[in-house]
Design a protein around this motif. Sequence first.
Motif, PDB file in Angstrom:
ATOM      1  N   SER A 172       4.821  -1.913 -10.248  1.00  0.00           N
ATOM      2  CA  SER A 172       3.951  -0.760 -10.539  1.00  0.00           C
ATOM      3  C   SER A 172       3.578  -0.010  -9.269  1.00  0.00           C
ATOM      4  N   ILE A 173       3.246  -0.738  -8.203  1.00  0.00           N
ATOM      5  CA  ILE A 173       2.822  -0.077  -6.979  1.00  0.00           C
ATOM      6  C   ILE A 173       4.010   0.610  -6.282  1.00  0.00           C
ATOM      7  N   THR A 174       5.192  -0.007  -6.368  1.00  0.00           N
ATOM      8  CA  THR A 174       6.385   0.615  -5.791  1.00  0.00           C
ATOM      9  C   THR A 174       6.759   1.875  -6.555  1.00  0.00           C
ATOM     10  N   LYS A 175       6.716   1.811  -7.874  1.00  0.00           N
ATOM     11  CA  LYS A 175       7.022   2.989  -8.687  1.00  0.00           C
ATOM     12  C   LYS A 175       6.012   4.099  -8.440  1.00  0.00           C
ATOM     13  N   ALA A 176       4.750   3.739  -8.234  1.00  0.00           N
ATOM     14  CA  ALA A 176       3.719   4.744  -7.971  1.00  0.00           C
ATOM     15  C   ALA A 176       3.998   5.487  -6.657  1.00  0.00           C
ATOM     16  N   PHE A 177       4.395   4.757  -5.620  1.00  0.00           N
ATOM     17  CA  PHE A 177       4.716   5.402  -4.347  1.00  0.00           C
ATOM     18  C   PHE A 177       5.947   6.293  -4.472  1.00  0.00           C
ATOM     19  N   CYS A 178       6.930   5.867  -5.251  1.00  0.00           N
ATOM     20  CA  CYS A 178       8.123   6.687  -5.453  1.00  0.00           C
ATOM     21  C   CYS A 178       7.784   7.982  -6.183  1.00  0.00           C
ATOM     22  N   ILE A 179       6.957   7.882  -7.220  1.00  0.00           N
ATOM     23  CA  ILE A 179       6.553   9.076  -7.965  1.00  0.00           C
ATOM     24  C   ILE A 179       5.737  10.005  -7.073  1.00  0.00           C
ATOM     25  N   TYR A 204      18.960  -5.408 -15.007  1.00  0.00           N
ATOM     26  CA  TYR A 204      19.652  -6.546 -14.397  1.00  0.00           C
ATOM     27  C   TYR A 204      19.258  -6.690 -12.925  1.00  0.00           C
ATOM     28  N   LEU A 205      19.198  -5.559 -12.212  1.00  0.00           N
ATOM     29  CA  LEU A 205      18.812  -5.606 -10.806  1.00  0.00           C
ATOM     30  C   LEU A 205      17.364  -6.059 -10.640  1.00  0.00           C
ATOM     31  N   LEU A 206      16.500  -5.628 -11.547  1.00  0.00           N
ATOM     32  CA  LEU A 206      15.107  -6.073 -11.494  1.00  0.00           C
ATOM     33  C   LEU A 206      15.001  -7.582 -11.722  1.00  0.00           C
ATOM     34  N   ASP A 207      15.762  -8.083 -12.684  1.00  0.00           N
ATOM     35  CA  ASP A 207      15.737  -9.522 -12.945  1.00  0.00           C
ATOM     36  C   ASP A 207      16.267 -10.312 -11.755  1.00  0.00           C
ATOM     37  N   LYS A 208      17.284  -9.793 -11.092  1.00  0.00           N
ATOM     38  CA  LYS A 208      17.854 -10.479  -9.937  1.00  0.00           C
ATOM     39  C   LYS A 208      16.890 -10.485  -8.759  1.00  0.00           C
ATOM     40  N   SER A 209      16.036  -9.463  -8.660  1.00  0.00           N
ATOM     41  CA  SER A 209      15.107  -9.367  -7.534  1.00  0.00           C
ATOM     42  C   SER A 209      13.833 -10.181  -7.728  1.00  0.00           C
ATOM     43  N   THR A 210      13.626 -10.737  -8.901  1.00  0.00           N
ATOM     44  CA  THR A 210      12.385 -11.451  -9.192  1.00  0.00           C
ATOM     45  C   THR A 210      12.084 -12.586  -8.211  1.00  0.00           C
ATOM     46  N   PRO A 211      13.036 -13.486  -7.906  1.00  0.00           N
ATOM     47  CA  PRO A 211      12.682 -14.603  -7.002  1.00  0.00           C
ATOM     48  C   PRO A 211      12.581 -14.213  -5.538  1.00  0.00           C
ATOM     49  N   HIS A 212      13.045 -13.032  -5.154  1.00  0.00           N
ATOM     50  CA  HIS A 212      13.044 -12.615  -3.753  1.00  0.00           C
ATOM     51  C   HIS A 212      11.741 -11.877  -3.429  1.00  0.00           C
ATOM     52  N   VAL A 213      10.667 -12.640  -3.342  1.00  0.00           N
ATOM     53  CA  VAL A 213       9.333 -12.043  -3.174  1.00  0.00           C
ATOM     54  C   VAL A 213       9.221 -11.322  -1.835  1.00  0.00           C
ATOM     55  N   LEU A 214       9.616 -11.980  -0.757  1.00  0.00           N
ATOM     56  CA  LEU A 214       9.468 -11.389   0.570  1.00  0.00           C
ATOM     57  C   LEU A 214      10.304 -10.118   0.710  1.00  0.00           C
ATOM     58  N   ARG A 215      11.532 -10.138   0.228  1.00  0.00           N
ATOM     59  CA  ARG A 215      12.391  -8.964   0.331  1.00  0.00           C
ATOM     60  C   ARG A 215      11.851  -7.805  -0.495  1.00  0.00           C
ATOM     61  N   ARG A 216      11.281  -8.120  -1.655  1.00  0.00           N
ATOM     62  CA  ARG A 216      10.710  -7.053  -2.486  1.00  0.00           C
ATOM     63  C   ARG A 216       9.550  -6.373  -1.786  1.00  0.00           C
ATOM     64  N   TRP A 217       8.663  -7.171  -1.169  1.00  0.00           N
ATOM     65  CA  TRP A 217       7.501  -6.575  -0.514  1.00  0.00           C
ATOM     66  C   TRP A 217       7.881  -5.876   0.787  1.00  0.00           C
ATOM     67  N   ILE A 218       8.950  -6.312   1.429  1.00  0.00           N
ATOM     68  CA  ILE A 218       9.443  -5.579   2.604  1.00  0.00           C
ATOM     69  C   ILE A 218       9.966  -4.218   2.183  1.00  0.00           C
ATOM     70  N   SER A 219      10.700  -4.182   1.075  1.00  0.00           N
ATOM     71  CA  SER A 219      11.189  -2.889   0.573  1.00  0.00           C
ATOM     72  C   SER A 219      10.035  -1.980   0.183  1.00  0.00           C
ATOM     73  N   PHE A 220       8.974  -2.554  -0.386  1.00  0.00           N
ATOM     74  CA  PHE A 220       7.798  -1.737  -0.703  1.00  0.00           C
ATOM     75  C   PHE A 220       7.150  -1.187   0.561  1.00  0.00           C
ATOM     76  N   ALA A 221       7.061  -2.020   1.593  1.00  0.00           N
ATOM     77  CA  ALA A 221       6.462  -1.562   2.851  1.00  0.00           C
ATOM     78  C   ALA A 221       7.250  -0.398   3.440  1.00  0.00           C
ATOM     79  N   VAL A 222       8.571  -0.446   3.317  1.00  0.00           N
ATOM     80  CA  VAL A 222       9.405   0.652   3.823  1.00  0.00           C
ATOM     81  C   VAL A 222       9.132   1.927   3.028  1.00  0.00           C
TER      82      VAL A 222
END
Length: 203
Positions: free
Chosen positions: A127-134, A35-53
């Motif tokens: 995929s890239i966010t999960k890879a960094f977490c792992i 559900y959280l993944l589906d909610k984050s789909t349209p928030h492209v900028l926020r998702r990539w900011i979280s990845f950068a962090v």
Amino acid sequence: METGAAGSGGDDFSSGFPFSVVSQWNFAVSRRYQYLLDKSTPHVLRRWISFAVIAAVYVIRVVFIQGFYIVSYGLGIYILNLLIAFLSPQVDPEIQDLTDGPTLPTRGSEEFRPFVRRLPEFKFWYSITKAFCIAFVMTFFSVFDVPVFWPVLLFYWLMLFTLTMKKQILHMVKYKYVPFSFGKQRYTGKKVVSADNASLPRD
């Protein structure tokens, strides 16, 4: 005998009860996560900011502990594969030419066909966010800290990145497609007004 049978049934229920609770909890967590993944789909900028962090936290940890370079190298190879899939069309024009003809327009007069990626943007981010977490979790286990001479790995990865991206760019130039939508004309169903017509005075 009846008492023994009843007792046996009670043992089966009690032994299966923890498994049922864990299964229900796992289903609830998975459902909430999706559900959280589906909610984050349209928030492209926020998702990539979280990845950068997350990526910055991983880089800081690797630099601070001065190790786990082999993990970083494997992470870099995986990211390169994801990037190539992200920049590639879903159907390779070179293969399509041998079967049904070209699928991407090669001239401006041809029919407009939107670029469809082999790896969509959301899956690329996930995929890239999960890879960094792992990879970050792996830095807490000394078994993955293989001693290597990191400049050699860095040089080899840069060479591999350069050759791979050169091949990808040549493929893009050959079949005349751009995997980005910046500056492209958008079709909204209304008449498109060109810059020359827009500058003309109206009556």
